[in-house]
Enzyme design. Structure first.
Site, PDB file in Angstrom:
ATOM      1  N   HIS A   4       0.826  -1.211   0.000  1.00  0.00           N
ATOM      2  CA  HIS A   4       0.000   0.000   0.000  1.00  0.00           C
ATOM      3  C   HIS A   4       0.857   1.256   0.000  1.00  0.00           C
ATOM      4  CE1 HIS A   4      -2.911   3.062   1.052  1.00  0.00           C
ATOM      5  NE2 HIS A   4      -3.819   2.232   0.573  1.00  0.00           N
ATOM      6  N   HIS A  48      -7.388  -2.079  -4.359  1.00  0.00           N
ATOM      7  CA  HIS A  48      -6.080  -1.762  -4.959  1.00  0.00           C
ATOM      8  C   HIS A  48      -5.576  -2.912  -5.821  1.00  0.00           C
ATOM      9  CE1 HIS A  48      -5.412   2.062  -3.067  1.00  0.00           C
ATOM     10  NE2 HIS A  48      -5.537   1.564  -1.845  1.00  0.00           N
ATOM     11  N   GLU A 105       0.947   4.008  -2.813  1.00  0.00           N
ATOM     12  CA  GLU A 105       0.848   5.362  -2.272  1.00  0.00           C
ATOM     13  C   GLU A 105       2.072   5.793  -1.474  1.00  0.00           C
ATOM     14  OE1 GLU A 105      -2.912   5.844  -0.202  1.00  0.00           O
ATOM     15  OE2 GLU A 105      -3.969   4.860  -1.850  1.00  0.00           O
TER      16      GLU A 105
END
Ligand code: CO
Length: 289
Positions: A175, A237, A205
């Site tokens: 992530h 995602h 991210e």
């Protein structure tokens, strides 16, 4: 003589009284487990949570297990379709109301980032809650200690060593975060590289991004990429940013760069050995209650 006997009897009775008062408090002790994840709105991805619950049930037979999601956005989304999931604070308040005095909360997050830090604050607030939970302890996320990193890298190596070769790399999508704990991603890359130079970890991210990863193998002999999530579940995602058909998905970008891409659409929580790292962290706190 009679008087002495009476005094002894009195002493004996009051001792029993004390013993009962002491054990009475213990009898009221009620232990429970709260599993806390970021959450997912993908029904298929929720299957991974069932796997976690099964493993926790096996490790703690007969102990009540409850769930909470830290993501407000996901809780709101699910509520619209009638699925009501508690926040950690709501779940702990309800457990207090239901008579739980001692709760072991297990973070199902990957790194000790923002979600974990917020959960630490919630857990601290529920210690010594009047007419509620008396003692609440928090289990560490998947990656915390050096040993956690070693264990996870070994598991990933076991699962993927046959997939990689001189020409094939494994790319995992983590992530990533603006939180300083993002360092766990490049850190874990090191543990992976101790097993193979064909393992790569990027983030959606945070750092490193996919472009950084591609830079590292572009001039080598790598022609194929196995793409898989480095997240607890294969949710939004993984479905869209990683494997989606849009031109900005990792799959599309890698294909455009000339790589052949194979998707392994499986969240980390679908691997029993990975779940067992969380279960071990839960044991560390549960047995301290
Ligand atoms: Co996100």
């Amino acid at each position: 003589m009679k008087r002495i006997l009476a005094v002894c009897l009195l002493a004996l009775l009051s001792n029993i009284g004390f013993a009962e008062a002491g054990s009475g408090k213990d009898l009221k002790k009620k232990q429970g487990i709260l599993l806390v994840t970021f959450g997912t709105s993908y029904a298929d991805a929720q299957l991974a949570f069932e796997n976690i619950e099964d493993r926790v049930e096996k490790a703690f037979p007969g102990v009540s297990i409850r769930w909470a999601y830290t993501s407000k956005m996901i809780r709101k989304k699910l509520a619209k379709s009638g699925q009501i999931i508690d926040s950690p604070a709501e779940a702990l308040a309800k457990m207090g109301e239901d008579g739980f005095t001692d709760v072991a909360v297990q973070s199902l997050h990957i790194i000790p980032g923002e979600e974990y830090e917020n959960l630490e604050k919630t857990v601290a607030a529920f210690n010594g809650m009047p007419k509620g939970t008396e003692r609440v302890l928090l289990g560490k996320p998947l990656l915390f200690s050096h040993q956690d990193n070693e264990n996870l890298a070994s598991i990933i190596d076991d699962k993927f060593e046959d997939e990689v070769s001189k020409k094939t790399a494994l790319v995992m999508m983590g992530h990533g975060t603006h939180h300083q704990a993002n360092i766990y991603y490049p850190g874990f890359q090191y543990y992976l590289n101790q097993r193979s130079d064909r393992y790569f970890l990027g983030t959606v991210e945070g750092f490193p991004e996919l472009s950084e990863v591609v830079k590292r193998f572009k001039d080598s002999s790598i022609k194929r990429v196995v793409l898989t999530p480095f997240m607890s579940v294969a949710g939004d995602h993984a479905q869209n940013d990683m494997a989606g058909d849009d031109s900005d998905s990792w799959k599309s970008i890698l294909e455009k760069e000339g790589f052949k891409v194979k998707i392994v659409q499986k969240g980390l929580a679908e691997y029993d050995q990975v779940v067992d790292i969380w279960v071990e962290h839960l044991k560390e706190v549960y047995y301290k209650l």
